[in-house]
Structures are given as structure tokens and as C-alpha cells.
Design an enzyme around this catalytic site. Sequence first.
Site, PDB file in Angstrom:
ATOM      1  N   GLU A 124      11.957   2.147  14.619  1.00 17.03           N
ATOM      2  CA  GLU A 124      11.145   3.269  14.128  1.00 17.03           C
ATOM      3  C   GLU A 124       9.855   3.361  14.930  1.00 17.03           C
ATOM      4  O   GLU A 124       9.620   2.562  15.834  1.00 17.03           O
ATOM      5  CB  GLU A 124      10.854   3.097  12.630  1.00 17.03           C
ATOM      6  CG  GLU A 124      10.084   1.830  12.312  1.00 17.03           C
ATOM      7  CD  GLU A 124       9.812   1.639  10.824  1.00 17.03           C
ATOM      8  OE1 GLU A 124       9.837   2.607  10.058  1.00 17.03           O
ATOM      9  OE2 GLU A 124       9.538   0.483  10.431  1.00 17.03           O
ATOM     10  N   LYS A 130       6.524  -2.046   2.048  1.00 17.15           N
ATOM     11  CA  LYS A 130       5.308  -1.454   2.624  1.00 17.15           C
ATOM     12  C   LYS A 130       4.150  -2.412   2.376  1.00 17.15           C
ATOM     13  O   LYS A 130       3.285  -2.186   1.524  1.00 17.15           O
ATOM     14  CB  LYS A 130       5.057  -0.069   2.007  1.00 17.15           C
ATOM     15  CG  LYS A 130       4.167   0.816   2.863  1.00 17.15           C
ATOM     16  CD  LYS A 130       4.279   2.256   2.432  1.00 17.15           C
ATOM     17  CE  LYS A 130       3.257   3.169   3.054  1.00 17.15           C
ATOM     18  NZ  LYS A 130       3.275   3.232   4.504  1.00 17.15           N
ATOM     19  N   TYR A 154       0.832  -1.201   0.000  1.00 15.64           N
ATOM     20  CA  TYR A 154       0.000   0.000   0.000  1.00 15.64           C
ATOM     21  C   TYR A 154       0.861   1.242   0.000  1.00 15.64           C
ATOM     22  O   TYR A 154       2.076   1.182   0.231  1.00 15.64           O
ATOM     23  CB  TYR A 154      -0.947   0.008   1.208  1.00 15.64           C
ATOM     24  CG  TYR A 154      -0.277   0.336   2.532  1.00 15.64           C
ATOM     25  CD1 TYR A 154       0.496  -0.598   3.203  1.00 15.64           C
ATOM     26  CD2 TYR A 154      -0.420   1.605   3.107  1.00 15.64           C
ATOM     27  CE1 TYR A 154       1.108  -0.297   4.414  1.00 15.64           C
ATOM     28  CE2 TYR A 154       0.194   1.916   4.323  1.00 15.64           C
ATOM     29  CZ  TYR A 154       0.951   0.965   4.958  1.00 15.64           C
ATOM     30  OH  TYR A 154       1.568   1.276   6.145  1.00 15.64           O
ATOM     31  N   LEU A 201      10.946   0.982   7.439  1.00 16.45           N
ATOM     32  CA  LEU A 201      10.426   1.453   6.159  1.00 16.45           C
ATOM     33  C   LEU A 201      11.174   2.735   5.784  1.00 16.45           C
ATOM     34  O   LEU A 201      11.370   3.615   6.630  1.00 16.45           O
ATOM     35  CB  LEU A 201       8.928   1.766   6.275  1.00 16.45           C
ATOM     36  CG  LEU A 201       8.311   2.219   4.956  1.00 16.45           C
ATOM     37  CD1 LEU A 201       8.112   1.026   4.024  1.00 16.45           C
ATOM     38  CD2 LEU A 201       6.989   2.940   5.177  1.00 16.45           C
TER      39      LEU A 201
HETATM   40  N1  PMP Z   1       7.528   3.624   9.104  1.00 19.99           N
HETATM   41  C1  PMP Z   1       6.359   2.961   9.142  1.00 19.99           C
HETATM   42  C2  PMP Z   1       6.293   1.640   9.817  1.00 19.99           C
HETATM   43  C3  PMP Z   1       5.203   3.534   8.560  1.00 19.99           C
HETATM   44  O1  PMP Z   1       4.037   2.874   8.589  1.00 19.99           O
HETATM   45  C4  PMP Z   1       5.290   4.816   7.972  1.00 19.99           C
HETATM   46  C5  PMP Z   1       4.074   5.479   7.396  1.00 19.99           C
HETATM   47  N2  PMP Z   1       3.511   4.764   6.366  1.00 19.99           N
HETATM   48  C6  PMP Z   1       6.536   5.463   7.947  1.00 19.99           C
HETATM   49  C7  PMP Z   1       7.641   4.836   8.525  1.00 19.99           C
HETATM   50  C8  PMP Z   1       6.687   6.828   7.331  1.00 19.99           C
HETATM   51  O2  PMP Z   1       6.625   6.735   5.936  1.00 19.99           O
HETATM   52  P1  PMP Z   1       6.191   7.985   5.049  1.00 19.99           P
HETATM   53  O3  PMP Z   1       7.043   9.127   5.449  1.00 19.99           O
HETATM   54  O4  PMP Z   1       6.459   7.526   3.651  1.00 19.99           O
HETATM   55  O5  PMP Z   1       4.748   8.225   5.314  1.00 19.99           O
END
Ligand code: PMP
Length: 295
Positions: free
Chosen positions: A188, A154, A41, A212
Amino acid sequence: MTSNQEASFMEYGFFNGEFITLDTAKVQLEDRGYQFGDGIYEATRVYNGKCFALERHLARCRRSLRELRIPITYMDEELTAIHYDLIQKSGIQNGVIYFQITRATAPRTHYFPDQVIPNLSMTIRESEPNRKWQEDGIACMLAEDIRWLRCDIKSLNLLGNVLAKQAAHEKGLQGAIQFRKDTDLITEGSSSNFFIVKDGLIWTHPTDNLILKGVTRSILLEEVIPQLGYTVVEKAFTPEFALSAAEAFVTSTSLEVTPVVNIDGHTIGNGTPGKITQSLLQGYRELVQKECYNA
Ligand code: PMP
């Protein structure tokens, strides 16, 4: 218009080539996303009727699909056009567009089905970044990172994140900062990347299989931080190290840059958003302004 009609108007979606309202959307029982979490996603913010950093989200989407060996059947141009059709049909100027691509709908067996076309579904919802959290900072807890070893994809498998966030929610906190028990290192946030500031340096976990690679994280590292002249250390650190930081913050598409002022009951710095964190949020907002308001 009643509030119900208003809600269905706002909750607009797309499934395999058709625009739909969410009250008419149906889940296919044997969609592998539904049965195995076999899909990926993305979530992209819409500001002023324009998608911010959509190219980066689409590039990450392609990578996630490649890593899971899901055929790429939607081109970036097509996905971009659907994003803008959703904005136009819903009338939403500020919100989030979510999309997911699952491997297929097929009789349930673990191995990949042959010759099937992935399913694409999308939704748009109105929302604004939480400005109060950005101004005051948020309180988080530490939570053991129990996720699988491919957090760089993701994927739809989010139970580890869901459980961490729920645990925080039940304590009246706004988020969870995850750490791996085997190494005692922070990875994270539950749906965000995590940073600290210590001795003037900005620390964050490197982009490997344990986190991620957030689009917001990449924008900060590649576009905002170099411009402001700060230095980043991409190296994992322990919870103990984080608790003695001068500043801490999380980043994500929905949170942008949000200060963390308390972790597990320990005040970070002086308990208010730090100067470096505030300047990063400001720098990020300027990019949003340039891309979505001044273009
Ligand atoms: N880490 C995780 C586990 C997440 O779910 C997200 C948000 N989707 C992020 C980091 C941040 O990613 P982004 O800046 O692309 O929204």
C-alpha cells in the site's frame, strides 16, 4: 485577533474528558502511547461541519482496540458527541479530526499494567483535500515496506510509514508506494491504499495483515465501484506489473481518490489522471455530497 490567537482557536483538542486549546495541552510522560506507541488512532474528515463515514472509523477503532487488548471504555455515541463538540467549539467546517486511544499511563514496564483506564486525546484542524493533486495526479516512489506484520491494526507505530514518506519528500515526490522485498509484492501507500487499473480491471492488495483496511478503500469497493459497474481484483501484484498499468491511484481519508501518474520516474498510462480513476473520485464526492451537504 492576532494570527497567534487565531491559531490557538483553530487548534482545539480534547484530553480525557476536557476540551482544551493545544497551547495548554500537556503530554503525560508515562503515557504508554508516548513510550511504546501502545495505542491506536483514527482520522476522520469533516465536510460542511459534518463527519463523513464516522461509523466506519469508529468500527475500525473498536477492532484495533480489541486486537491490541486495550479495554473499550468509550462508546461510539460518546465519541461521536465529542467529534461534534470539537466541530462546534472550533468553528471548523472543513477539516480533519484526529483521535488516539492509548492503553494507559503507568510506570514503564513492557507488560500490560493492571486496572488502568485508557487515555483519549483528540484534535481538530482545518484542511481541504488537495484538489490540484486530484486534478493533475501525483508522482510517487517505490519504497521497501519495512513495517511489522500487523499493518491491519491502526496503531501508533508509524515509523516505517514516516521513513517511506520522508524518503519521497526528499526526492520532491508526493508519496511512496511500499513493496515487500521478500515477495516483491506491493502492499500500500505510505498513508494510503494503492490501486491500479489494467485491462479495464481495478487491482488492489487484499485486506490481510499486510495493509490497513482503509475506510476510503471500503467505501469504493462497497458503494462506488458496484454502482459504476467495474470489477475489482483483490490480489497482490509486483512493482513491475504496476508500472505497466493504464491508471494508478491512492485512496485515504485525506487524499480521497488521488491519481498517481508517475512511479519511480516511469509514466503511468499517458501521464494524466485516467478515466476510471476520475469516475471513482466523482462517485466518492457524490457520496460526500449526499452525506454531508444534502442530509
Ligand atoms: N493505509 C495506511 C498505511 C494509512 O495510514 C491510511 C490512512 N490512515 C490508509 C491506508 C487509508 O485509510 P483511510 O481510507 O481509512 O484513511
